[in-house]
Design a protein around this motif. Structure first.
Motif, PDB file in Angstrom:
ATOM      1  N   HIS A 160      34.065  36.431  52.904  1.00  0.00           N
ATOM      2  CA  HIS A 160      34.461  37.829  52.789  1.00  0.00           C
ATOM      3  C   HIS A 160      35.973  38.008  52.696  1.00  0.00           C
ATOM      4  O   HIS A 160      36.448  39.100  52.435  1.00  0.00           O
ATOM      5  N   TYR A 161      36.725  36.942  52.982  1.00  0.00           N
ATOM      6  CA  TYR A 161      38.168  37.105  52.943  1.00  0.00           C
ATOM      7  C   TYR A 161      38.698  36.532  51.637  1.00  0.00           C
ATOM      8  O   TYR A 161      38.394  35.386  51.301  1.00  0.00           O
ATOM      9  N   ALA A 162      39.500  37.312  50.917  1.00  0.00           N
ATOM     10  CA  ALA A 162      40.030  36.844  49.635  1.00  0.00           C
ATOM     11  C   ALA A 162      40.808  35.554  49.836  1.00  0.00           C
ATOM     12  O   ALA A 162      41.722  35.499  50.646  1.00  0.00           O
ATOM     13  N   GLY A 163      40.410  34.498  49.124  1.00  0.00           N
ATOM     14  CA  GLY A 163      41.103  33.219  49.260  1.00  0.00           C
ATOM     15  C   GLY A 163      40.470  32.293  50.276  1.00  0.00           C
ATOM     16  O   GLY A 163      40.910  31.157  50.424  1.00  0.00           O
ATOM     17  N   ALA A 167      43.309  30.755  53.468  1.00  0.00           N
ATOM     18  CA  ALA A 167      44.118  31.963  53.317  1.00  0.00           C
ATOM     19  C   ALA A 167      44.074  32.792  54.587  1.00  0.00           C
ATOM     20  O   ALA A 167      45.091  33.319  55.042  1.00  0.00           O
ATOM     21  N   THR A 511      44.611  28.655  48.450  1.00  0.00           N
ATOM     22  CA  THR A 511      44.579  30.100  48.244  1.00  0.00           C
ATOM     23  C   THR A 511      44.835  30.459  46.786  1.00  0.00           C
ATOM     24  O   THR A 511      44.137  31.287  46.209  1.00  0.00           O
ATOM     25  N   SER A 515      42.164  32.217  44.074  1.00  0.00           N
ATOM     26  CA  SER A 515      42.401  33.479  43.393  1.00  0.00           C
ATOM     27  C   SER A 515      42.296  33.303  41.876  1.00  0.00           C
ATOM     28  O   SER A 515      41.743  34.157  41.179  1.00  0.00           O
ATOM     29  N   GLY A 518      38.679  33.035  40.934  1.00  0.00           N
ATOM     30  CA  GLY A 518      38.029  34.342  40.943  1.00  0.00           C
ATOM     31  C   GLY A 518      38.206  35.070  39.630  1.00  0.00           C
ATOM     32  O   GLY A 518      37.253  35.591  39.053  1.00  0.00           O
ATOM     33  N   LYS A 519      39.425  35.067  39.112  1.00  0.00           N
ATOM     34  CA  LYS A 519      39.717  35.771  37.861  1.00  0.00           C
ATOM     35  C   LYS A 519      39.007  35.103  36.683  1.00  0.00           C
ATOM     36  O   LYS A 519      38.332  35.761  35.902  1.00  0.00           O
ATOM     37  N   THR A 522      35.120  35.565  36.692  1.00  0.00           N
ATOM     38  CA  THR A 522      34.642  36.879  36.258  1.00  0.00           C
ATOM     39  C   THR A 522      34.723  37.003  34.746  1.00  0.00           C
ATOM     40  O   THR A 522      33.784  37.471  34.102  1.00  0.00           O
ATOM     41  N   ASP A 523      35.845  36.591  34.170  1.00  0.00           N
ATOM     42  CA  ASP A 523      36.008  36.718  32.721  1.00  0.00           C
ATOM     43  C   ASP A 523      34.959  35.899  31.980  1.00  0.00           C
ATOM     44  O   ASP A 523      34.309  36.384  31.051  1.00  0.00           O
TER      45      ASP A 523
ATOM     46  N   ARG B  62      46.714  41.433  51.196  1.00  0.00           N
ATOM     47  CA  ARG B  62      45.881  40.580  52.022  1.00  0.00           C
ATOM     48  C   ARG B  62      45.626  41.317  53.319  1.00  0.00           C
ATOM     49  O   ARG B  62      46.568  41.656  54.040  1.00  0.00           O
ATOM     50  N   GLU B  80      47.086  42.529  34.399  1.00  0.00           N
ATOM     51  CA  GLU B  80      45.874  41.708  34.412  1.00  0.00           C
ATOM     52  C   GLU B  80      44.675  42.498  33.897  1.00  0.00           C
ATOM     53  O   GLU B  80      43.857  41.983  33.145  1.00  0.00           O
ATOM     54  N   ASN B  84      42.938  41.890  30.061  1.00  0.00           N
ATOM     55  CA  ASN B  84      41.636  41.259  30.185  1.00  0.00           C
ATOM     56  C   ASN B  84      40.871  41.386  28.864  1.00  0.00           C
ATOM     57  O   ASN B  84      40.905  42.436  28.232  1.00  0.00           O
ATOM     58  N   PRO B  85      40.173  40.320  28.453  1.00  0.00           N
ATOM     59  CA  PRO B  85      39.491  40.387  27.150  1.00  0.00           C
ATOM     60  C   PRO B  85      38.476  41.513  27.041  1.00  0.00           C
ATOM     61  O   PRO B  85      38.217  42.001  25.944  1.00  0.00           O
ATOM     62  N   PHE B 273      33.059  46.961  35.958  1.00  0.00           N
ATOM     63  CA  PHE B 273      33.876  45.759  35.811  1.00  0.00           C
ATOM     64  C   PHE B 273      34.725  45.543  37.069  1.00  0.00           C
ATOM     65  O   PHE B 273      34.813  44.430  37.595  1.00  0.00           O
ATOM     66  N   ARG B 277      34.844  42.369  39.530  1.00  0.00           N
ATOM     67  CA  ARG B 277      36.089  41.640  39.678  1.00  0.00           C
ATOM     68  C   ARG B 277      36.761  41.903  41.022  1.00  0.00           C
ATOM     69  O   ARG B 277      37.244  40.994  41.672  1.00  0.00           O
ATOM     70  N   GLU B 281      34.953  39.906  44.659  1.00  0.00           N
ATOM     71  CA  GLU B 281      35.919  38.870  44.983  1.00  0.00           C
ATOM     72  C   GLU B 281      36.839  39.315  46.113  1.00  0.00           C
ATOM     73  O   GLU B 281      37.825  38.667  46.403  1.00  0.00           O
ATOM     74  N   ALA B 282      36.566  40.473  46.699  1.00  0.00           N
ATOM     75  CA  ALA B 282      37.405  41.041  47.757  1.00  0.00           C
ATOM     76  C   ALA B 282      38.847  41.200  47.293  1.00  0.00           C
ATOM     77  O   ALA B 282      39.777  41.020  48.057  1.00  0.00           O
ATOM     78  N   ASN B 283      39.042  41.523  46.004  1.00  0.00           N
ATOM     79  CA  ASN B 283      40.384  41.706  45.475  1.00  0.00           C
ATOM     80  C   ASN B 283      40.706  43.198  45.431  1.00  0.00           C
ATOM     81  O   ASN B 283      40.514  43.877  44.428  1.00  0.00           O
TER      82      ASN B 283
END
Lengths: 574, 318
Positions: A160-163, A167, A511, A515, A518-519, A522-523, B62, B80, B84-85, B273, B277, B281-283
């Protein structure tokens, strides 16, 4: 006037309900007209495996143990527990842990569970639970982080924590337990010291201990398997299918004999791991798209043999073998249980129980193969680090006490409580030091067996030493049929060569890498999942496959593989 | 509405300063001011203070480090998102879906309200109104569940089209039908509830107008065009401006319940989306950046629509 209004609204509500029922009724009754029509569709392009010239050489490693250079060991408990319970200076700790939906009708907090009560009595440590709302675990956890009010023990929170955990330790959310483990969790530490593979998986790349994991050193057959209708097989005098040709014969028969039934329901994203495995790509589970072959990380989406899989799926879809609704089905088990579907890959325990309740027969099959004699390299291997990481909040004032609480599940008696329930009530220690369920647990008239797993014992809790599911789950002991059903083709019973050489251990990432992954994921997933479904349904011709691979690469696939490779190399080098 | 400005606008007290006037006004309407306090507090606490949270859009937020400790990354997440595509596709889909909603979803309750307004039998009218409100009270999850069942290859929609010889198929998996089903189910759910506003406005129409029109020989159609419709024009324009002002935002819930990768091409919108994303991803920074981007465009659209409407019809929000 008022009465009139009430009457009207009641009447409309009734009408609405009646309408819905009628719709549902007509929906099921009319399927007969639809199902058979597409069987006349022309056969798609050939799926001959010869299409790919790559006949792989014999893999360097036969098993995962060889591949990663470790021997799986079974570590016995020490003669005496290393930590004395109850602890001298008791106190109270708090635990954040999600609560299973099934138990909410028995109690609202785990503290009311008899097993937890015994834990409290045995350890001399009192606990209070914080249960996040179901489905909002991630939000709840991050809210607690931001508001600086984290409980002492955080169960299964790393995701649940990013990274991830490193991290979280770096940001001062989780505590670094490295210096505390030997003193306050000596029984857990005992397994870290005596099982090298466990140590490697349960500590970070620089040998820090951040999380207390489940420990399990026994292997068991996998519960996720292809399954079909045994009663229909018998009716038609057919054998359990092994190759795709066998499967197609079964599907043809379903189309011919059972109008309105879809022969096969794949997972909704079309990426059915078990079937991909026949082409030596993919992996077991739907989520596992990475695998390791001779030390190199591979990613399913740019493997040339993915084309063979897609050709087969496209052919099956065109012939009407695949349920037309597969992309929108969430509860696959229900479709199978309702008789709308003749085969699927699913949880053996659930499907067997459903079949018994609803009175039809089911059978598991070996992992499917392109041709008889092919090897399958994705069989299950339970790594000793059995998931479920438990961390302690960096600002907790009870770190020592929390570790002592967690440690109890790794002592011989404590693991009995954590796995089997209340001592003397649901289990007794067997002669060989392995707990055995009592009749009270196995034949409890008051609690349905599916609930007993969570009320009479704790199937999932904080970290613990885990026994095999065959002896530590009430259902599997009380109804050995369920276990036999699961184990039928597992653990060396597959008629063809079957090993776990391509399995990938759980890797830990830095970390920055986490990250970036993650990006990229998704892509790539957004693009690839769409294209794979389009290839299967024929919306995009398979001649576009090369473009698909090129586009995946343009989206950063090589970089993604590289990040995994680095993490895997770091794991091997540790 | 008990807005302080509105109250203070009533008595004109010469050339005195704002605060002097406010003081005098406060003395006169003390209770009104006190009633206002909770509302003001609500807006300050729940609407204005959280706006500072928008800084996380410019940070690598964070949770463990908080607002103050997270590193500042400037426009990283905006870049970003826009590079993105699939960004252009999700933006286009969001706008097209909203245009569909505007073209079909917006007029639907107005038409229903006009039709109901023309009905004479009051019991029958009430019954229809009650029935049309019902879907509003059904949870979105249930509505989507029903829609999924109905549009499955064995569902009622396919039973119906089968009468005309069409092959059954999973309608939600058909990329060309997705938007229709999405917007159509939205209309079904909201038409009754949305018509309340217009019906309420219509009930305030002066009956003398109709009487006079009848005497002048106007039929029902003429009455509709010259009396009924002009009555609801101001509220319609207000609604329209607000609708245009939320063009870029469309909640993710319904899309996530209905779509599959097979229809991403037309179904994947900005919020779904971001859900994949940002939330999975908790972003949180990414989600906040896209949210801010949307809000800015929405604000521009709102101001633009308001300006255009003021020029064209003289009606506007401010």
């Amino acid at each position: 006037m008022k009465r009139m209004k009430r009457f009207v609204s009641t009447a409309t509500a009734l009408l609405l309900v009646a309408g819905l029922c009628a719709c549902a009724g007509s929906g099921t009754s009319s399927t007969g007209s639809g199902g058979t029509t597409s069987s006349a569709a022309p056969a798609a392009s050939s799926t001959a495996p010869a299409a790919s010239g790559s006949t792989p050489a014999a893999p360097a490693a036969e098993t995962i143990e060889e591949a990663i250079g470790f021997e799986a060991v079974v570590v016995p408990f020490p003669a005496e527990p290393l930590m004395k319970y109850p602890v001298e200076n008791g106190g109270k700790i708090t635990i954040w842990i999600p609560l299973q939906a099934t138990v909410s009708k028995y109690y609202q907090t785990l503290r009311e569970n008899a097993t937890v009560q015994q834990f409290i009595k045995d350890t001399g440590i009192d606990v209070e639970f914080v249960h996040p709302p179901s489905g909002q675990e991630k939000e709840n956890f991050n809210l607690l982080v931001v508001s600086d009010s984290l409980p002492d023990i955080l169960s299964d929170c790393n995701k649940h924590y990013a990274g991830g955990e490193s991290a979280a330790v770096g940001d001062g959310v989780f505590a670094d337990l490295t210096d505390l483990v030997a003193q306050y969790a000596p029984d857990y530490n005992y397994f870290l010291e005596n099982n090298d593979l466990f140590r490697k998986l349960a500590t970070t790349s620089d040998n820090k201990v951040y999380s207390i994991y489940n420990y399990k050193d026994v292997q068991a057959p996998y519960y996720h398997r292809p399954q079909l209708r045994a009663d229909w097989l018998n009716e038609w005098g057919m054998e359990i299918p092994i190759t795709f040709d066998d499967w197609e014969k079964y599907f043809d028969k379903v189309l011919a004999e059972k109008p309105g039934v879809a022969p096969w329901l794949p997972i909704k994203n079309g990426i059915e791991g078990t079937f991909l495995g026949a082409f030596e790509i993919g992996g077991h589970d739907n989520g596992k798209r990475f695998f390791v072959k001779e030390g190199q990380i591979h990613y399913t989406f740019n493997e040339p043999r993915l084309l063979e899989y897609l050709e087969l799926m496209n052919k099956w879809y065109t012939k009407g073998y695949i349920s037309k609704d597969f992309t929108t089905v969430d509860r696959m088990d229900n479709e199978f249980a309702n008789g709308k579907v003749a085969a699927l890959v699913g949880n053996t325990d659930t499907l067997y129980t459903l079949a018994n309740e609803l009175d039809y027969e089911v059978a598991t099959t070996p992992y499917p193969r392109v041709k008889d004699g092919d090897a399958f390299h994705f069989d299950i291997f339970y790594f000793p680090q059995n998931g479920n990481p438990n961390t302690i909040a960096a600002k907790s004032k009870n770190k020592e006490l929390a570790l002592q609480w967690l440690n109890y599940g790794f002592t011989q008696h404590g693991s009995g409580v954590a796995n089997f329930g209340e001592t003397g009530v649901t289990w007794e220690m067997g002669a060989d030091g392995v707990p055995v369920f009592t009749d009270y647990a196995l034949n409890n008239p008051d609690i349905p067996m599916s609930d007993a797993e969570y009320t009479l014992r704790l199937h999932t809790c904080w970290a613990k030493y885990r026994y095999g599911d065959d002896i530590s789950m009430i259902r599997n002991v009380a109804l050995p049929d369920t276990w036999d059903y699961r184990a039928k083709w597992g653990m060396g019973d597959d008629p063809n060569p079957c090993d776990n050489a391509y399995a990938l251990p759980t890797l830990s990432f830095t970390t920055e890498a986490a990250s970036e992954i993650g990006k990229l994921t998704t892509d790539i997933d957004t693009y690839a999942e769409e294209m794979i479904l389009k290839f299967i349904t024929g919306a995009t011709p398979l001649s576009e496959f090369d473009t698909f691979v090129k586009n995946c690469e343009a989206l950063g696939m090589p970089r993604l593989i590289q990040l995994y490779q680095e993490a895997y190399d770091a794991f091997l080098a540790k | 509405m008990t807005k302080p400005q509105a109250v203070s606008a009533v008595p004109q007290v010469g050339e005195k300063s704002f605060f002097t006037r406010l003081k005098a006004n406060y003395r006169r309407h003390k209770s009104l001011y006190i009633i206002c306090v909770p509302i003001l507090l609500y807006y300050i606490i729940f609407k204005y203070l959280p706006m500072f949270g928008v800084v996380i859009a410019f940070q690598d937020f964070r949770p463990g480090l908080g607002f103050t400790g997270s590193p500042f990354v400037g426009l990283k997440y905006f870049v970003e998102f826009l590079t993105n595509p699939t960004a252009s596709r999700t933006i286009r889909n969001t706008i097209v879906l909203n245009l569909y909603n505007l073209a079909f979803g917006f007029p639907a309750p107005i038409i229903l309200a006009l039709l109901l307004n023309e009905m004479r039998g009051s019991r029958y009218k009430k019954a229809i109104q009650t029935v049309s409100y019902l879907p509003h009270f059904i949870s979105l999850v249930v509505v989507c569940g029903i829609l999924k069942d109905f549009s499955a290859s064995y569902g009622i929609f396919n039973d119906f089209t089968a009468l005309f010889g069409r092959e059954p198929e999973a309608l939600l998996g058909n990329v060309d039908l997705y938007r229709g089903l999405y917007v159509g189910s939205g209309i079904w759910k909201n038409i009754g509830w949305g018509s309340i506003l217009y019906l309420a406005t219509l009930s305030g129409t002066d009956p003398n107008l109709y009487e006079a029109a009848v005497i002048d020989g106007a039929g029902r159609w003429k009455q509709l065009v010259h009396i009924t419709i002009p009555t609801i024009v101001p509220i319609t324009i207000l609604q329209l401006i607000m609708r245009v002002g939320s063009m870029m935002s469309e909640g993710a819930e319904k899309t996530i319940l209905l779509y599959s990768p097979l229809v991403y091409e037309k179904a994947d919108i900005i919020s779904s989306f971001v859900y994949r994303r940002g939330l999975q991803e908790a972003n949180f920074s990414f989600g906040a950046a896209v949210g801010l981007f949307n809000s800015i465009i929405n604000l521009c659209l709102l101001v633009g629509a308001n300006w255009a409407s003021k020029k064209a019809t003289g009606e506007s929000m401010w």
